[in-house]
Design a protein around this motif. Structure first.
Motif, mmCIF file in Angstrom:
data_model
loop_
_atom_site.group_PDB
_atom_site.id
_atom_site.type_symbol
_atom_site.label_atom_id
_atom_site.label_comp_id
_atom_site.label_asym_id
_atom_site.label_seq_id
_atom_site.Cartn_x
_atom_site.Cartn_y
_atom_site.Cartn_z
ATOM 1 N N HIS A 13 0.844 -1.209 0.032
ATOM 2 C CA HIS A 13 -0.093 0.147 -0.044
ATOM 3 C C HIS A 13 0.847 1.185 -0.066
ATOM 4 C CE1 HIS A 13 -3.785 -2.165 0.576
ATOM 5 N NE2 HIS A 13 -3.066 -2.897 1.321
ATOM 6 N N GLU A 17 -2.421 6.195 -1.500
ATOM 7 C CA GLU A 17 -3.554 5.656 -1.367
ATOM 8 C C GLU A 17 -4.258 6.153 0.058
ATOM 9 O OE1 GLU A 17 -5.153 0.951 -1.364
ATOM 10 O OE2 GLU A 17 -3.069 1.296 -0.831
ATOM 11 N N TYR A 18 -3.492 6.278 1.302
ATOM 12 C CA TYR A 18 -3.736 6.488 2.559
ATOM 13 C C TYR A 18 -4.092 8.239 2.579
ATOM 14 C CZ TYR A 18 -4.252 8.328 7.105
ATOM 15 O OH TYR A 18 -4.599 8.960 8.491
ATOM 16 N N ALA A 21 -8.007 8.769 1.486
ATOM 17 C CA ALA A 21 -8.895 8.594 2.511
ATOM 18 C C ALA A 21 -8.604 9.906 3.601
ATOM 19 C CB ALA A 21 -8.648 7.133 3.192
ATOM 20 N N TRP A 22 -7.442 9.907 4.076
ATOM 21 C CA TRP A 22 -7.093 11.256 4.972
ATOM 22 C C TRP A 22 -7.798 12.437 4.395
ATOM 23 C CZ3 TRP A 22 -3.890 15.495 4.126
ATOM 24 C CH2 TRP A 22 -3.973 16.165 5.387
ATOM 25 N N GLU A 79 -12.243 1.844 6.135
ATOM 26 C CA GLU A 79 -11.601 1.293 5.194
ATOM 27 C C GLU A 79 -10.095 1.433 5.183
ATOM 28 O OE1 GLU A 79 -10.854 3.493 0.762
ATOM 29 O OE2 GLU A 79 -13.072 3.764 1.751
ATOM 30 N N ALA A 80 -9.693 2.538 5.792
ATOM 31 C CA ALA A 80 -8.542 2.947 5.736
ATOM 32 C C ALA A 80 -7.458 1.751 6.514
ATOM 33 C CB ALA A 80 -7.970 4.382 6.446
ATOM 34 N N CYS A 84 -3.523 0.206 6.597
ATOM 35 C CA CYS A 84 -2.368 1.143 7.402
ATOM 36 C C CYS A 84 -3.068 0.920 8.639
ATOM 37 C CB CYS A 84 -2.416 2.391 7.080
ATOM 38 S SG CYS A 84 -4.000 3.402 7.562
#
Length: 104
Positions: A13, A17-18, A21-22, A79-80, A84
């Protein structure tokens, strides 16, 4: 008041990608009373480690937002967790001691 989180990305990942979402969660959270912005930092020597810092006017405002969580934010954070691990490093008051460069 600052809330500091350490984010470790799971294998396969990416920070990008994170970060998606963040950003989605932060855009919602920043509508809450007392929210004063958030920043996401990538560790210089480890692209799989991020530092998220959220700024609030007070702990009371942050706690009020947490007391009535937005279901959209809850879904994004759920989802995150697939890609992570997020650890709260702590809640910090604004600095009592500051040293700034002198102006020349």
């Amino acid at each position: 008041m600052k809330y500091v989180f350490l984010v470790h990305l799971k294998p396969r990942h990416t920070a990008e990608e994170y970060a998606g979402a963040w950003m989605r969660a932060s855009e919602i959270i920043q509508r809450a009373y007392g929210a004063q912005g958030t920043r996401l930092h990538r560790k210089v020597d480890d692209p799989n480690t991020l530092l998220a810092i959220a700024r609030w006017d007070s702990k009371t405002s942050r706690d009020a937002m947490e007391g009535q969580p937005d279901p959209r934010v809850t879904a994004i954070l759920t989802e995150a967790r697939e890609y992570c691990d997020i650890t709260l490093l702590g809640e910090f008051e604004e600095p009592e001691w500051v040293v700034l460069p002198s102006t020349r």
